[in-house]
Scaffold this motif. Structure first.
Motif, PDB file in Angstrom:
ATOM      1  N   GLU A 107      -3.849  13.927  -8.967  1.00 17.13           N
ATOM      2  CA  GLU A 107      -2.528  13.756  -8.349  1.00 17.13           C
ATOM      3  C   GLU A 107      -1.633  12.889  -9.227  1.00 17.13           C
ATOM      4  OE1 GLU A 107      -0.546  11.717  -4.397  1.00 17.13           O
ATOM      5  OE2 GLU A 107      -2.643  12.376  -4.298  1.00 17.13           O
ATOM      6  N   MET A 108      -2.193  11.815  -9.785  1.00 20.69           N
ATOM      7  CA  MET A 108      -1.422  10.932 -10.662  1.00 20.69           C
ATOM      8  C   MET A 108      -0.956  11.677 -11.910  1.00 20.69           C
ATOM      9  SD  MET A 108      -2.587   7.335 -12.475  1.00 20.69           S
ATOM     10  CE  MET A 108      -3.888   8.094 -13.453  1.00 20.69           C
ATOM     11  N   LEU A 109      -1.862  12.410 -12.525  1.00 20.78           N
ATOM     12  CA  LEU A 109      -1.537  13.102 -13.771  1.00 20.78           C
ATOM     13  C   LEU A 109      -0.536  14.237 -13.569  1.00 20.78           C
ATOM     14  CD1 LEU A 109      -5.130  13.171 -15.303  1.00 20.78           C
ATOM     15  CD2 LEU A 109      -3.177  11.884 -16.185  1.00 20.78           C
ATOM     16  N   GLN A 110      -0.485  14.766 -12.362  1.00 22.56           N
ATOM     17  CA  GLN A 110       0.448  15.854 -12.072  1.00 22.56           C
ATOM     18  C   GLN A 110       1.731  15.351 -11.411  1.00 22.56           C
ATOM     19  OE1 GLN A 110      -2.537  18.074  -9.813  1.00 22.56           O
ATOM     20  NE2 GLN A 110      -2.520  19.690 -11.354  1.00 22.56           N
ATOM     21  N   SER A 111       1.854  14.032 -11.272  1.00 26.49           N
ATOM     22  CA  SER A 111       3.042  13.452 -10.648  1.00 26.49           C
ATOM     23  C   SER A 111       4.189  13.380 -11.649  1.00 26.49           C
ATOM     24  CB  SER A 111       2.723  12.047 -10.127  1.00 26.49           C
ATOM     25  OG  SER A 111       2.613  11.132 -11.213  1.00 26.49           O
ATOM     26  N   ALA A 112       5.338  12.974 -11.149  1.00 27.50           N
ATOM     27  CA  ALA A 112       6.519  12.851 -12.016  1.00 27.50           C
ATOM     28  C   ALA A 112       6.553  11.513 -12.744  1.00 27.50           C
ATOM     29  CB  ALA A 112       7.782  13.011 -11.167  1.00 27.50           C
ATOM     30  N   TYR A 113       5.624  10.639 -12.464  1.00 28.69           N
ATOM     31  CA  TYR A 113       5.639   9.315 -13.077  1.00 28.69           C
ATOM     32  C   TYR A 113       5.117   9.377 -14.511  1.00 28.69           C
ATOM     33  CZ  TYR A 113       6.632   7.439  -8.485  1.00 28.69           C
ATOM     34  OH  TYR A 113       7.233   7.158  -7.274  1.00 28.69           O
ATOM     35  N   LEU A 160       0.827  -1.210   0.000  1.00 31.29           N
ATOM     36  CA  LEU A 160       0.000   0.000   0.000  1.00 31.29           C
ATOM     37  C   LEU A 160       0.858   1.256   0.000  1.00 31.29           C
ATOM     38  CD1 LEU A 160      -2.866  -0.833   2.536  1.00 31.29           C
ATOM     39  CD2 LEU A 160      -3.140  -0.310   0.103  1.00 31.29           C
ATOM     40  N   PHE A 161       0.399   2.253  -0.761  1.00 30.10           N
ATOM     41  CA  PHE A 161       1.054   3.549  -0.826  1.00 30.10           C
ATOM     42  C   PHE A 161      -0.025   4.621  -0.708  1.00 30.10           C
ATOM     43  CE2 PHE A 161       3.434   0.403  -3.147  1.00 30.10           C
ATOM     44  CZ  PHE A 161       4.731   0.566  -2.671  1.00 30.10           C
ATOM     45  N   THR A 162       0.273   5.690  -0.002  1.00 24.88           N
ATOM     46  CA  THR A 162      -0.756   6.687   0.281  1.00 24.88           C
ATOM     47  C   THR A 162      -0.832   7.798  -0.754  1.00 24.88           C
ATOM     48  OG1 THR A 162       0.756   7.926   1.702  1.00 24.88           O
ATOM     49  CG2 THR A 162      -0.645   6.267   2.753  1.00 24.88           C
ATOM     50  N   SER A 163       0.220   7.973  -1.559  1.00 28.28           N
ATOM     51  CA  SER A 163       0.201   9.042  -2.554  1.00 28.28           C
ATOM     52  C   SER A 163       1.261   8.785  -3.616  1.00 28.28           C
ATOM     53  CB  SER A 163       0.439  10.404  -1.900  1.00 28.28           C
ATOM     54  OG  SER A 163       1.813  10.599  -1.635  1.00 28.28           O
ATOM     55  N   PHE A 164       1.248   9.635  -4.622  1.00 28.44           N
ATOM     56  CA  PHE A 164       2.245   9.529  -5.695  1.00 28.44           C
ATOM     57  C   PHE A 164       3.561  10.184  -5.315  1.00 28.44           C
ATOM     58  CE2 PHE A 164      -1.683   8.630  -7.825  1.00 28.44           C
ATOM     59  CZ  PHE A 164      -1.337   7.665  -8.755  1.00 28.44           C
ATOM     60  N   ASN A 165       3.628  10.708  -4.096  1.00 28.86           N
ATOM     61  CA  ASN A 165       4.890  11.224  -3.592  1.00 28.86           C
ATOM     62  C   ASN A 165       5.762  10.103  -3.034  1.00 28.86           C
ATOM     63  OD1 ASN A 165       4.304  13.946  -4.154  1.00 28.86           O
ATOM     64  ND2 ASN A 165       3.065  14.096  -2.288  1.00 28.86           N
ATOM     65  N   ASP A 166       5.149   8.917  -2.848  1.00 30.24           N
ATOM     66  CA  ASP A 166       5.904   7.777  -2.343  1.00 30.24           C
ATOM     67  C   ASP A 166       6.834   7.230  -3.428  1.00 30.24           C
ATOM     68  OD1 ASP A 166       4.510   8.025   0.012  1.00 30.24           O
ATOM     69  OD2 ASP A 166       3.039   6.484  -0.477  1.00 30.24           O
ATOM     70  N   ASP A 167       7.798   6.457  -3.006  1.00 30.85           N
ATOM     71  CA  ASP A 167       8.710   5.783  -3.930  1.00 30.85           C
ATOM     72  C   ASP A 167       8.018   4.502  -4.403  1.00 30.85           C
ATOM     73  OD1 ASP A 167      10.850   4.946  -5.401  1.00 30.85           O
ATOM     74  OD2 ASP A 167      12.069   4.303  -3.692  1.00 30.85           O
ATOM     75  N   LEU A 168       7.367   4.590  -5.527  1.00 32.85           N
ATOM     76  CA  LEU A 168       6.550   3.483  -6.003  1.00 32.85           C
ATOM     77  C   LEU A 168       7.398   2.407  -6.671  1.00 32.85           C
ATOM     78  CD1 LEU A 168       3.591   5.501  -7.596  1.00 32.85           C
ATOM     79  CD2 LEU A 168       3.751   4.543  -5.283  1.00 32.85           C
ATOM     80  N   PRO A 169       6.952   1.144  -6.616  1.00 29.80           N
ATOM     81  CA  PRO A 169       7.705   0.059  -7.248  1.00 29.80           C
ATOM     82  C   PRO A 169       7.600   0.120  -8.762  1.00 29.80           C
ATOM     83  CG  PRO A 169       5.631  -0.758  -6.390  1.00 29.80           C
ATOM     84  CD  PRO A 169       5.754   0.665  -5.918  1.00 29.80           C
ATOM     85  N   GLU A 170       8.471  -0.602  -9.431  1.00 31.53           N
ATOM     86  CA  GLU A 170       8.410  -0.678 -10.887  1.00 31.53           C
ATOM     87  C   GLU A 170       7.116  -1.387 -11.310  1.00 31.53           C
ATOM     88  OE1 GLU A 170      10.303   0.559 -13.322  1.00 31.53           O
ATOM     89  OE2 GLU A 170      11.313   1.655 -11.731  1.00 31.53           O
TER      90      GLU A 170
END
Length: 244
Positions: free
Chosen positions: A67-73, A42-52
């Motif tokens: 939030e997803m669309l404005q993230s760096a991912y 579980l991750f609470t936001s797109f600021n977390d270090d998400l897995p591949e």
């Protein structure tokens, strides 16, 4: 494929179950809500270090989608969130410069076919009154549904550009105007989803109707899109240009 699921509601849980049946893995779930029963990281936001992962699949809420669309991912993104459409589409087009982004207000391929039918027949039905009816379960919070708006847009853009939507005839005491499109919303029980468009003419009615009998059609639709989207170049995709 490795998937990251955005949100963890009923639809996302179906995506997870069907993905595992197909041999795919869930790399993580992003949700700001506490989920004690979630078996995945579980991750609470797109600021977390998400897995591949190969793709994000989003059946969530506009706030989380933004939030997803404005993230760096910049990974492939499948978005089925409804609400705040104009804002989300603007952000999707921006994100599409650096990632493949797919959007549909309804992940059912059958609804896509119904939309194409409406695009074709709307210009032919100028002498018919149009009424639209949508039905969903009693837990759905938005009305009318994103799918109804999708079908309404298909009609307006291809035959009724100057139409007026009427949501509550109890507030009027005049005859129906020819340019009106009546919209009725029903919420009750466990109705998965039903959308009907009525073209009412003199002594005849033409009805185009789609009934969802299980949430699995949306989950499978998202997974089928994912299989294609991960092979696409950056860009904004819908069922019209993804290829099936």
């Amino acid at each position: 494929m490795k998937l990251i699921l955005v949100g963890y509601g009923a639809m996302t849980k179906r995506v997870a179950a069907l993905a595992e049946d197909k041999g795919y893995s869930i790399a993580g779930v992003i949700t700001p809500m506490e989920e004690k029963q979630c078996p995945y990281p579980l991750f609470t936001s797109f600021n977390d270090d998400l897995p591949e992962a190969d793709v994000f699949i989003d059946f969530s809420h506009p706030d989380l989608t933004k939030e997803m669309l404005q993230s760096a991912y910049d990974r492939p993104m499948i978005i089925a969130t409804t609400g705040e459409k104009d804002t989300l589409v603007k952000l999707m087009n921006e994100k599409a410069k650096s990632a493949p982004v797919f959007f549909s207000a309804n992940m059912s391929y059958g609804v896509h076919i119904v939309t194409q039918l409406l695009e074709y027949i709307a210009p032919l039905m100028n002498d018919y009154d149009i009424e639209m009816i949508e039905k969903h379960h009693n837990q759905k919070i938005d009305a009318p549904s994103g799918t109804l708006i999708k079908l309404l847009d298909a009609i307006k853009e291809n035959g009724r550009k100057d139409t007026t939507e009427v949501y509550d005839r109890s507030q009027t005491t005049t005859k129906r105007d020819k340019k009106e499109i009546g919209i009725s919303t029903i919420r009750g029980g466990t109705i998965v989803g039903e959308h009907e468009v009525l073209f009412a003419g003199g002594d005849e009615v033409i009805s185009i109707k789609h009934t969802a009998q299980s949430k699995d059609i949306f989950a499978n639709g998202a997974l089928n899109v994912a299989e294609k989207l991960i092979k696409k170049n950056n860009g904004f995709y819908t069922y019209n240009n993804l290829g099936v």
